[in-house]
Scaffold this motif. Structure first.
Motif, PDB file in Angstrom:
ATOM      1  N   ARG A   7     -54.768 -34.971  10.361  1.00 44.70           N
ATOM      2  CA  ARG A   7     -53.535 -34.817   9.572  1.00 44.70           C
ATOM      3  C   ARG A   7     -52.551 -33.891  10.278  1.00 44.70           C
ATOM      4  NH1 ARG A   7     -57.196 -34.782   5.422  1.00 44.70           N
ATOM      5  NH2 ARG A   7     -57.215 -32.507   5.320  1.00 44.70           N
ATOM      6  N   PHE A   8     -53.060 -32.774  10.798  1.00 41.88           N
ATOM      7  CA  PHE A   8     -52.206 -31.825  11.516  1.00 41.88           C
ATOM      8  C   PHE A   8     -51.527 -32.506  12.707  1.00 41.88           C
ATOM      9  CE2 PHE A   8     -51.729 -28.884  15.076  1.00 41.88           C
ATOM     10  CZ  PHE A   8     -50.841 -27.975  14.521  1.00 41.88           C
ATOM     11  N   PHE A   9     -52.316 -33.221  13.501  1.00 40.21           N
ATOM     12  CA  PHE A   9     -51.832 -33.913  14.689  1.00 40.21           C
ATOM     13  C   PHE A   9     -50.819 -35.003  14.328  1.00 40.21           C
ATOM     14  CE2 PHE A   9     -52.908 -37.074  18.187  1.00 40.21           C
ATOM     15  CZ  PHE A   9     -52.315 -36.365  19.214  1.00 40.21           C
ATOM     16  N   THR A  10     -51.144 -35.811  13.339  1.00 41.82           N
ATOM     17  CA  THR A  10     -50.260 -36.894  12.901  1.00 41.82           C
ATOM     18  C   THR A  10     -48.919 -36.348  12.427  1.00 41.82           C
ATOM     19  OG1 THR A  10     -52.119 -38.297  12.290  1.00 41.82           O
ATOM     20  CG2 THR A  10     -50.007 -38.818  11.268  1.00 41.82           C
ATOM     21  N   ASP A  11     -48.961 -35.304  11.605  1.00 41.32           N
ATOM     22  CA  ASP A  11     -47.723 -34.711  11.105  1.00 41.32           C
ATOM     23  C   ASP A  11     -46.862 -34.181  12.252  1.00 41.32           C
ATOM     24  OD1 ASP A  11     -48.569 -35.308   8.544  1.00 41.32           O
ATOM     25  OD2 ASP A  11     -49.116 -33.238   8.037  1.00 41.32           O
ATOM     26  N   ALA A  12     -47.498 -33.529  13.229  1.00 38.50           N
ATOM     27  CA  ALA A  12     -46.759 -32.999  14.378  1.00 38.50           C
ATOM     28  C   ALA A  12     -46.105 -34.127  15.177  1.00 38.50           C
ATOM     29  CB  ALA A  12     -47.690 -32.181  15.263  1.00 38.50           C
ATOM     30  N   LEU A  13     -46.849 -35.207  15.416  1.00 36.09           N
ATOM     31  CA  LEU A  13     -46.287 -36.312  16.194  1.00 36.09           C
ATOM     32  C   LEU A  13     -45.185 -37.034  15.435  1.00 36.09           C
ATOM     33  CD1 LEU A  13     -49.353 -37.796  18.072  1.00 36.09           C
ATOM     34  CD2 LEU A  13     -47.848 -35.904  18.693  1.00 36.09           C
ATOM     35  N   ASP A  14     -45.303 -37.097  14.119  1.00 32.95           N
ATOM     36  CA  ASP A  14     -44.243 -37.718  13.321  1.00 32.95           C
ATOM     37  C   ASP A  14     -42.944 -36.924  13.410  1.00 32.95           C
ATOM     38  OD1 ASP A  14     -45.818 -39.859  12.519  1.00 32.95           O
ATOM     39  OD2 ASP A  14     -46.277 -39.020  10.543  1.00 32.95           O
ATOM     40  N   ARG A  15     -43.037 -35.613  13.651  1.00 35.63           N
ATOM     41  CA  ARG A  15     -41.838 -34.767  13.774  1.00 35.63           C
ATOM     42  C   ARG A  15     -41.281 -34.741  15.205  1.00 35.63           C
ATOM     43  NH1 ARG A  15     -45.235 -31.382  10.842  1.00 35.63           N
ATOM     44  NH2 ARG A  15     -45.609 -30.118  12.704  1.00 35.63           N
ATOM     45  N   ALA A  16     -42.081 -35.113  16.184  1.00 34.46           N
ATOM     46  CA  ALA A  16     -41.661 -35.034  17.591  1.00 34.46           C
ATOM     47  C   ALA A  16     -40.632 -36.118  17.918  1.00 34.46           C
ATOM     48  CB  ALA A  16     -42.869 -35.169  18.507  1.00 34.46           C
ATOM     49  N   ASP A  17     -39.772 -35.773  18.864  1.00 33.76           N
ATOM     50  CA  ASP A  17     -38.765 -36.730  19.330  1.00 33.76           C
ATOM     51  C   ASP A  17     -39.285 -37.582  20.485  1.00 33.76           C
ATOM     52  OD1 ASP A  17     -36.339 -35.853  17.722  1.00 33.76           O
ATOM     53  OD2 ASP A  17     -37.044 -33.964  18.603  1.00 33.76           O
ATOM     54  N   LEU A  18     -40.308 -37.066  21.180  1.00 35.60           N
ATOM     55  CA  LEU A  18     -40.855 -37.744  22.344  1.00 35.60           C
ATOM     56  C   LEU A  18     -42.313 -37.348  22.512  1.00 35.60           C
ATOM     57  CD1 LEU A  18     -40.193 -39.476  24.922  1.00 35.60           C
ATOM     58  CD2 LEU A  18     -39.692 -37.298  26.072  1.00 35.60           C
ATOM     59  N   ILE A  19     -43.168 -38.319  22.825  1.00 34.82           N
ATOM     60  CA  ILE A  19     -44.586 -38.090  23.101  1.00 34.82           C
ATOM     61  C   ILE A  19     -44.787 -38.301  24.600  1.00 34.82           C
ATOM     62  CG2 ILE A  19     -46.946 -38.761  22.515  1.00 34.82           C
ATOM     63  CD1 ILE A  19     -45.222 -37.979  20.047  1.00 34.82           C
TER      64      ILE A  19
END
Length: 181
Positions: A33-45
Protein backbone atom coordinates in the motif's frame (compact mmCIF):
# COMPACT_ATOMS: atom_id res chain seq x y z
CA UNK A 1 12.86 17.55 -9.89
CA UNK A 2 12.58 15.66 -6.65
CA UNK A 3 14.14 12.17 -6.71
CA UNK A 4 12.88 9.51 -4.29
CA UNK A 5 13.97 5.87 -4.09
CA UNK A 6 11.90 2.91 -2.89
CA UNK A 7 12.91 -0.62 -1.94
CA UNK A 8 12.00 -3.35 0.53
CA UNK A 9 14.89 -5.48 1.72
CA UNK A 10 15.37 -8.66 3.68
CA UNK A 11 17.38 -8.76 6.91
CA UNK A 12 20.47 -9.48 4.82
CA UNK A 13 19.91 -6.50 2.47
CA UNK A 14 18.46 -8.43 -0.49
CA UNK A 15 15.64 -7.27 -2.74
CA UNK A 16 15.22 -10.56 -4.62
CA UNK A 17 16.12 -14.22 -4.37
CA UNK A 18 18.95 -16.00 -6.17
CA UNK A 19 16.77 -16.19 -9.33
CA UNK A 20 16.44 -12.36 -9.28
CA UNK A 21 12.75 -12.62 -8.43
CA UNK A 22 11.08 -10.90 -5.50
CA UNK A 23 9.69 -13.83 -3.50
CA UNK A 24 6.24 -13.80 -1.92
CA UNK A 25 7.97 -13.91 1.48
CA UNK A 26 9.19 -10.34 0.88
CA UNK A 27 5.74 -9.02 -0.04
CA UNK A 28 3.62 -7.45 2.70
CA UNK A 29 0.28 -5.67 2.32
CA UNK A 30 1.34 -2.61 4.34
CA UNK A 31 4.46 -2.11 2.24
CA UNK A 32 2.51 -2.75 -0.95
CA UNK A 33 0.00 0.00 0.00
CA UNK A 34 2.81 2.40 0.90
CA UNK A 35 4.61 1.70 -2.39
CA UNK A 36 1.45 1.90 -4.51
CA UNK A 37 0.41 5.21 -2.97
CA UNK A 38 3.88 6.68 -3.56
CA UNK A 39 3.93 5.59 -7.21
CA UNK A 40 0.43 6.95 -7.77
CA UNK A 41 1.73 10.37 -6.63
CA UNK A 42 4.94 10.24 -8.71
CA UNK A 43 5.23 12.04 -12.03
CA UNK A 44 7.78 9.59 -13.41
CA UNK A 45 8.93 6.04 -12.55
CA UNK A 46 12.51 4.95 -13.31
CA UNK A 47 13.63 1.32 -13.30
CA UNK A 48 15.79 -1.27 -15.01
CA UNK A 49 14.46 -3.66 -17.61
CA UNK A 50 14.00 -6.45 -15.01
CA UNK A 51 12.19 -4.28 -12.46
CA UNK A 52 8.55 -3.33 -12.51
CA UNK A 53 5.76 -2.76 -10.03
CA UNK A 54 3.04 -5.01 -11.55
CA UNK A 55 0.10 -3.03 -10.17
CA UNK A 56 -3.29 -2.09 -11.62
CA UNK A 57 -2.13 1.50 -12.30
CA UNK A 58 1.22 0.47 -13.80
CA UNK A 59 0.12 0.93 -17.45
CA UNK A 60 -1.02 4.50 -16.64
CA UNK A 61 2.34 5.59 -15.23
CA UNK A 62 4.91 7.46 -17.26
CA UNK A 63 8.30 5.72 -16.97
CA UNK A 64 11.90 5.52 -18.05
CA UNK A 65 13.34 2.03 -18.47
CA UNK A 66 17.12 1.64 -18.39
CA UNK A 67 18.46 -0.70 -21.05
CA UNK A 68 21.56 -1.30 -23.13
CA UNK A 69 19.23 -2.28 -25.96
CA UNK A 70 19.18 1.26 -27.36
CA UNK A 71 22.02 3.63 -28.19
CA UNK A 72 20.71 6.52 -26.13
CA UNK A 73 16.97 7.20 -25.95
CA UNK A 74 14.06 5.62 -27.78
CA UNK A 75 10.32 5.19 -27.38
CA UNK A 76 9.22 1.82 -26.07
CA UNK A 77 7.10 0.35 -28.87
CA UNK A 78 5.45 -2.03 -26.36
CA UNK A 79 4.38 0.76 -23.99
CA UNK A 80 3.43 4.26 -25.15
CA UNK A 81 3.99 5.61 -21.61
CA UNK A 82 7.61 4.36 -21.51
CA UNK A 83 10.89 5.79 -22.73
CA UNK A 84 13.93 3.51 -23.12
CA UNK A 85 17.19 5.01 -21.88
CA UNK A 86 20.79 3.91 -22.12
CA UNK A 87 22.78 6.02 -19.61
CA UNK A 88 25.94 5.45 -21.67
CA UNK A 89 24.37 7.34 -24.57
CA UNK A 90 22.41 10.19 -22.97
CA UNK A 91 21.98 12.10 -19.74
CA UNK A 92 19.16 11.51 -17.28
CA UNK A 93 17.89 15.00 -18.04
CA UNK A 94 17.71 14.16 -21.76
CA UNK A 95 15.75 10.99 -20.93
CA UNK A 96 13.35 13.06 -18.80
CA UNK A 97 12.92 15.51 -21.68
CA UNK A 98 12.14 12.61 -24.02
CA UNK A 99 9.57 11.35 -21.48
CA UNK A 100 8.17 14.93 -21.38
CA UNK A 101 8.71 15.22 -17.62
CA UNK A 102 10.62 18.33 -16.59
CA UNK A 103 9.32 18.85 -13.04
CA UNK A 104 7.76 16.87 -10.22
CA UNK A 105 8.64 13.71 -8.36
CA UNK A 106 10.70 10.90 -9.86
CA UNK A 107 10.38 7.49 -8.17
CA UNK A 108 13.40 5.20 -8.58
CA UNK A 109 12.31 1.59 -8.04
CA UNK A 110 15.37 -0.50 -8.94
CA UNK A 111 17.22 -2.70 -9.54
CA UNK A 112 20.57 -2.45 -7.82
CA UNK A 113 22.42 -0.76 -10.70
CA UNK A 114 19.65 1.83 -11.07
CA UNK A 115 19.59 2.53 -7.33
CA UNK A 116 23.36 2.95 -7.39
CA UNK A 117 23.24 5.48 -10.25
CA UNK A 118 21.11 7.87 -8.20
CA UNK A 119 22.81 7.52 -4.78
CA UNK A 120 24.13 11.08 -4.83
CA UNK A 121 20.87 12.53 -6.17
CA UNK A 122 18.16 11.18 -3.88
CA UNK A 123 16.17 13.73 -1.93
CA UNK A 124 14.65 10.86 0.07
CA UNK A 125 15.23 7.13 -0.06
CA UNK A 126 12.40 5.10 1.48
CA UNK A 127 14.01 1.94 2.89
CA UNK A 128 11.46 -0.70 3.86
CA UNK A 129 12.89 -3.53 5.94
CA UNK A 130 11.60 -7.05 6.60
CA UNK A 131 13.85 -8.21 9.48
CA UNK A 132 12.33 -11.69 9.71
CA UNK A 133 13.12 -12.55 6.07
CA UNK A 134 16.49 -13.86 4.87
CA UNK A 135 17.40 -14.44 1.22
CA UNK A 136 20.72 -16.32 1.13
CA UNK A 137 22.52 -15.79 -2.18
CA UNK A 138 19.86 -13.25 -3.12
CA UNK A 139 20.24 -10.10 -5.19
CA UNK A 140 21.57 -7.18 -3.11
CA UNK A 141 19.56 -3.99 -3.07
CA UNK A 142 22.58 -1.75 -3.75
CA UNK A 143 26.07 -2.14 -5.12
CA UNK A 144 28.25 -2.80 -2.06
CA UNK A 145 25.74 -5.03 -0.24
CA UNK A 146 26.36 -7.45 1.50
CA UNK A 147 29.85 -6.11 2.29
CA UNK A 148 28.07 -3.10 3.80
CA UNK A 149 24.52 -2.72 5.06
CA UNK A 150 21.99 -0.75 3.01
CA UNK A 151 21.91 1.77 5.87
CA UNK A 152 25.69 2.24 5.79
CA UNK A 153 25.60 2.82 2.03
CA UNK A 154 22.82 5.40 2.30
CA UNK A 155 24.71 7.18 5.11
CA UNK A 156 27.94 7.14 3.07
CA UNK A 157 26.06 9.06 0.37
CA UNK A 158 24.96 11.82 2.74
CA UNK A 159 21.50 10.54 3.64
CA UNK A 160 20.29 10.55 7.26
CA UNK A 161 17.51 8.38 8.69
CA UNK A 162 14.25 9.82 9.93
CA UNK A 163 11.74 8.09 12.15
CA UNK A 164 10.69 4.61 11.08
CA UNK A 165 7.04 3.86 10.42
CA UNK A 166 5.52 0.43 11.00
CA UNK A 167 3.99 -1.07 7.85
CA UNK A 168 3.26 -4.59 9.14
CA UNK A 169 3.30 -5.07 12.91
CA UNK A 170 3.03 -8.87 12.77
CA UNK A 171 6.19 -9.18 10.66
CA UNK A 172 8.02 -6.10 12.09
CA UNK A 173 8.14 -4.50 8.61
CA UNK A 174 9.06 -0.81 8.76
CA UNK A 175 9.88 1.99 6.35
CA UNK A 176 12.47 4.63 7.17
CA UNK A 177 12.93 7.83 5.17
CA UNK A 178 16.61 8.57 4.52
CA UNK A 179 16.90 12.24 3.61
CA UNK A 180 19.66 14.36 2.20
CA UNK A 181 20.93 16.70 4.91
Amino acid sequence: MRIDGYVIVSADGMLANADRVMPDGLKFEGDKRFFTDALDRADLIVHGRNSYEDQPNSPKRKRIVLTRGVGSIAPDTANPKATLWNPAGASFEAACDAATVRAGTVAIIGGPYVFGMFMDRYDTFWLSEAPKVRLPDGEPCFPGVPGHTPQAILAAHGLKPGGARILDRGHDVTVTPWRRS
